[in-house]
Design a protein around this motif. Sequence first.
Motif, PDB file in Angstrom:
ATOM      1  N   VAL A   1       0.858  -1.182   0.000  1.00 35.40           N
ATOM      2  CA  VAL A   1       0.000   0.000   0.000  1.00 35.40           C
ATOM      3  C   VAL A   1       0.896   1.235   0.000  1.00 35.40           C
ATOM      4  N   TYR A   2       0.802   2.028  -1.063  1.00 34.51           N
ATOM      5  CA  TYR A   2       1.556   3.278  -1.173  1.00 34.51           C
ATOM      6  C   TYR A   2       0.620   4.426  -0.806  1.00 34.51           C
ATOM      7  N   ALA A   3       1.036   5.270   0.117  1.00 33.21           N
ATOM      8  CA  ALA A   3       0.192   6.374   0.583  1.00 33.21           C
ATOM      9  C   ALA A   3       0.987   7.675   0.593  1.00 33.21           C
ATOM     10  N   ARG A   4       0.341   8.762   0.206  1.00 28.35           N
ATOM     11  CA  ARG A   4       0.953  10.096   0.295  1.00 28.35           C
ATOM     12  C   ARG A   4      -0.132  11.104   0.672  1.00 28.35           C
ATOM     13  N   LYS A   5       0.212  11.949   1.633  1.00 28.32           N
ATOM     14  CA  LYS A   5      -0.738  12.959   2.100  1.00 28.32           C
ATOM     15  C   LYS A   5      -0.828  14.098   1.087  1.00 28.32           C
ATOM     16  N   MET A   6      -2.028  14.658   0.981  1.00 25.98           N
ATOM     17  CA  MET A   6      -2.257  15.770   0.073  1.00 25.98           C
ATOM     18  C   MET A   6      -2.362  17.079   0.864  1.00 25.98           C
ATOM     19  N   PRO A   7      -1.715  18.145   0.377  1.00 25.49           N
ATOM     20  CA  PRO A   7      -1.813  19.436   1.071  1.00 25.49           C
ATOM     21  C   PRO A   7      -3.213  20.023   0.909  1.00 25.49           C
ATOM     22  N   PRO A   8      -3.607  20.944   1.774  1.00 22.21           N
ATOM     23  CA  PRO A   8      -4.931  21.576   1.656  1.00 22.21           C
ATOM     24  C   PRO A   8      -5.116  22.275   0.317  1.00 22.21           C
ATOM     25  N   ILE A   9      -6.344  22.266  -0.198  1.00 19.01           N
ATOM     26  CA  ILE A   9      -6.627  22.826  -1.525  1.00 19.01           C
ATOM     27  C   ILE A   9      -6.435  24.337  -1.543  1.00 19.01           C
ATOM     28  N   ASP A  10      -6.781  25.015  -0.464  1.00 18.00           N
ATOM     29  CA  ASP A  10      -6.731  26.469  -0.463  1.00 18.00           C
ATOM     30  C   ASP A  10      -5.329  27.034  -0.221  1.00 18.00           C
ATOM     31  N   MET A  11      -4.322  26.177  -0.165  1.00 11.92           N
ATOM     32  CA  MET A  11      -2.950  26.633   0.072  1.00 11.92           C
ATOM     33  C   MET A  11      -2.325  27.119  -1.236  1.00 11.92           C
ATOM     34  N   LYS A  12      -1.421  28.054  -1.140  1.00 13.67           N
ATOM     35  CA  LYS A  12      -0.752  28.587  -2.327  1.00 13.67           C
ATOM     36  C   LYS A  12       0.186  27.540  -2.922  1.00 13.67           C
ATOM     37  N   GLU A  13       0.474  27.691  -4.238  1.00 11.47           N
ATOM     38  CA  GLU A  13       1.290  26.710  -4.945  1.00 11.47           C
ATOM     39  C   GLU A  13       2.688  26.605  -4.344  1.00 11.47           C
ATOM     40  N   GLU A  14       3.291  27.760  -3.989  1.00 13.11           N
ATOM     41  CA  GLU A  14       4.643  27.720  -3.416  1.00 13.11           C
ATOM     42  C   GLU A  14       4.655  26.964  -2.085  1.00 13.11           C
ATOM     43  N   GLU A  15       3.634  27.213  -1.280  1.00 13.93           N
ATOM     44  CA  GLU A  15       3.565  26.523   0.006  1.00 13.93           C
ATOM     45  C   GLU A  15       3.326  25.027  -0.179  1.00 13.93           C
TER      46      GLU A  15
ATOM     47  N   THR B   1       4.803   6.847   1.357  1.00 12.56           N
ATOM     48  CA  THR B   1       5.205   5.736   2.217  1.00 12.56           C
ATOM     49  C   THR B   1       4.697   4.426   1.630  1.00 12.56           C
ATOM     50  N   MET B   2       5.388   3.347   1.962  1.00 15.60           N
ATOM     51  CA  MET B   2       5.005   2.016   1.475  1.00 15.60           C
ATOM     52  C   MET B   2       4.879   1.068   2.663  1.00 15.60           C
ATOM     53  N   GLU B   3       3.804   0.279   2.659  1.00 12.00           N
ATOM     54  CA  GLU B   3       3.557  -0.657   3.753  1.00 12.00           C
ATOM     55  C   GLU B   3       3.115  -1.997   3.186  1.00 12.00           C
ATOM     56  N   GLU B   4       3.744  -3.087   3.667  1.00 11.24           N
ATOM     57  CA  GLU B   4       3.324  -4.454   3.295  1.00 11.24           C
ATOM     58  C   GLU B   4       2.125  -4.827   4.155  1.00 11.24           C
TER      59      GLU B   4
ATOM     60  N   PHE C   1      -6.355  -2.266  -7.968  1.00 13.40           N
ATOM     61  CA  PHE C   1      -5.233  -3.008  -7.382  1.00 13.40           C
ATOM     62  C   PHE C   1      -4.094  -3.235  -8.374  1.00 13.40           C
ATOM     63  N   ASN C   2      -4.009  -2.428  -9.418  1.00 14.99           N
ATOM     64  CA  ASN C   2      -2.941  -2.620 -10.409  1.00 14.99           C
ATOM     65  C   ASN C   2      -1.649  -1.900 -10.047  1.00 14.99           C
TER      66      ASN C   2
ATOM     67  N   SER D   1      -6.528  14.642   3.604  1.00 15.61           N
ATOM     68  CA  SER D   1      -6.841  13.615   2.606  1.00 15.61           C
ATOM     69  C   SER D   1      -5.552  12.917   2.189  1.00 15.61           C
ATOM     70  N   THR D   2      -5.664  11.622   1.870  1.00 14.14           N
ATOM     71  CA  THR D   2      -4.509  10.801   1.508  1.00 14.14           C
ATOM     72  C   THR D   2      -4.802  10.090   0.202  1.00 14.14           C
ATOM     73  N   MET D   3      -3.827  10.097  -0.684  1.00 17.19           N
ATOM     74  CA  MET D   3      -3.924   9.344  -1.932  1.00 17.19           C
ATOM     75  C   MET D   3      -3.246   7.988  -1.744  1.00 17.19           C
ATOM     76  N   LYS D   4      -3.979   6.913  -2.054  1.00 13.31           N
ATOM     77  CA  LYS D   4      -3.428   5.566  -1.874  1.00 13.31           C
ATOM     78  C   LYS D   4      -3.516   4.790  -3.178  1.00 13.31           C
ATOM     79  N   ARG D   5      -2.533   3.936  -3.383  1.00 16.14           N
ATOM     80  CA  ARG D   5      -2.589   2.974  -4.482  1.00 16.14           C
ATOM     81  C   ARG D   5      -2.156   1.613  -3.955  1.00 16.14           C
ATOM     82  N   PHE D   6      -2.715   0.575  -4.562  1.00 11.52           N
ATOM     83  CA  PHE D   6      -2.535  -0.786  -4.038  1.00 11.52           C
ATOM     84  C   PHE D   6      -1.884  -1.664  -5.100  1.00 11.52           C
TER      85      PHE D   6
END
Length: 528
Positions: free
Chosen positions: A293-307, A320-323, A360-361, A374-379
Motif C-alpha cells: 500500500v503506497y500512501a501520500r498525504k495531500m496538502p490543503p486545496i486552499d494553500m498557495k502553490e509555493e507553500e 510511504t510504502m507498507e506491506e 489493485f494494479n 486527505s490521503t492518496m493511496k494505491r494498491f
Amino acid sequence: MAEVSTRKRLEKSHNAKKRVVEVDDDDDIVPVKEPKIDKSRSCPYLDTINRSLLDFDFEKLCSVSLSHINVYACLVCGKYFQGRGPNTHAYIHSVFEGHHVFLNLQTQKFYCLPDNYEIIDSSLEDIIYVLNPTFTDLAIKRLDRNPKMSRAYDGTTYLPGIVGLNNIKANDYCNVVLQALSHVVPLRNYFLQEASYKKIKRPPGDQAFLLVQRFGELLRKLWNPRNFKAHVSPHEMLQAVVLCSKKRFQITEQGDPVDFLSWLLNALHTAMNGTRKLNSSIINKTFRGKMRVYARKMPPIDMKEEEKEALMLTEDYMETMEEMPWLYLTCDLPSPPLYPDELKENIIPQVPFATILSKFNGVSEKEYKTHKDSTMKRFELTRLPPYIIIYIKRFTKNYFVREKNPTIVNFPIKNIDFGDMLSTEVRAQHKHTSYDLVANVVHDGEPGAGKGTYRGHILHKGSGKWYELQDLHVADILPQMITLSESYIQIFEVRRDIVNPFYSSDGTKQENMDTEVLDATKDKPNES
C-alpha cells in the motif's frame, strides 16, 4: 413257579419303596433355570422408532430442565430429555408416554427405558451417522466427482453440498456465507474430518474453539449423503456465532454478510492458534494474500502553490510504502447517474469487472478523506492466494440515509486472469493466475437491515451445474443469469490446468506455497 411269583412280588414292593424315596427327595432338587435372554440384542420396541421426527440440528438441551448435561433423545417423538435413572425426565417420559427407545447424544449409545438396558443393533447405525457424519479420505476425494443425487428418508432427492439452510428468523445473511464457504475445497476437506482440528490445544474455558467445532459439524451435515431430510438447520452454529461474537451478530436481526464473513474467518483463524505466518492455519493458506500500500498525504486545496511545493518536500508528505496482508479485496463501483436519460427512463448502469479490479494494479490512485486531511493511496498485489474473495461495495451510508448502488458488474464466470493486475516481476512468480468463479452472493431489494434479502449462487463441481440457494429454496440456474444479478460477494478458485505464460522458474517458491494449500487439505487482516 411259586418261588418265581414270590420273587416278582418282592421286586415290585422294592421298586415302589424306591419311587417313594425319590419323590421325597424331589424337594431338595434345584429346578433348572431357563436360558437368560439378552434383551440388548432383541429389544421389542425398535419398530416404534420414528425416523421422520428425528432432528439433531438443534442445541442438545433437555426440553424440560434446559440442561445440556446427560441429554437423551427420544427416538419415538424426537424430543430431548435429561437422565436415564428413576425420577429423571427421560424416565418419566418413557413411563407416561410409552416411548421406550432413547439415544445418549454424547456417548451415542441406545437405551431402552424404563427397563434401563443398552440396545445393540446394527439397524440403528443410520441414526448415528445422521447425528455425527464421518468421512474417509476416499469419500472426500470423490465429493467433487460425484454427480449422483441422494435420497433422504422422507423421499426427497438432493445433492450433497447443495442443501437448503433454515432461516430461523433473519439469518439469511449468515446462510449465504456458510453455503459459499462450504464449497471452498481446502476449507471443506479440512473440516470434514474432525481429526484435523481435534488436537488443537486452547486455554481452559476458552469459548472461541466452540466456533471451530460447530463449523465442522455444520459442514459435515451439509455434505452428508445419508440425511433424513433434504435441508439442514444451522441452529447450533448460529448459537456459537452469537456467543463468540458477544451478540454482534444476531439470529433475529439481519446483518451484513461481509462483516460476518470477515469476522468468521478471523475468529476461526484465531481459534486454531493462527499467527501472521501464511501457513499457520487453513484460513491463511486458503485466503491470505499480500499487497503493498503506497500512501501520500495531500496538502490543503486552499494553500498557495509555493507553500504546497514546500510542504510536499517534508517527510510527512513523502510517499510511504507498507506491506499488508488481506483476506478479501474491496472493489468500488462508479456512482450511478443522478438523472434519467432522454427517454425519461432510468437505465441500470453496467461496469466491466476489469474496471473495478484496476484499483489493485499498483498505478490507479484513490483519495481517502478524513476530517483532518486527505490521503492518496494505491494498491499493488504481491501474492495471489488459491482462493480470492471479492467484495463489491454496493452500500453507502451518510448522515441521512443508507443508499444502494444498483450497478451491474459484467464478470466472466470462467478463466479470469488476475495476473493482469500484477506487476511484471510479481506476475513471473505466480505459476497460475487464472481463476474460476465458485460462489456468488447477491443482495435483492432495498438497502437497510431487514428490507432486502440475500441469496447465493453455488457451483456443484460433480455435476458441473450452478444452483441458486436462498434459505430452504434450492433450484438450478443458468450460468448466464448469474452475471445479471447484483453481486455482493464473490469467491474465485485458482485453475491448476492453465499455466501463466509469463511465469519464470524463479517463482517456484510461491508456487510450492500455493500447492501445499490444496494438497494439505487433509492477527487481523486489513481490508483494502
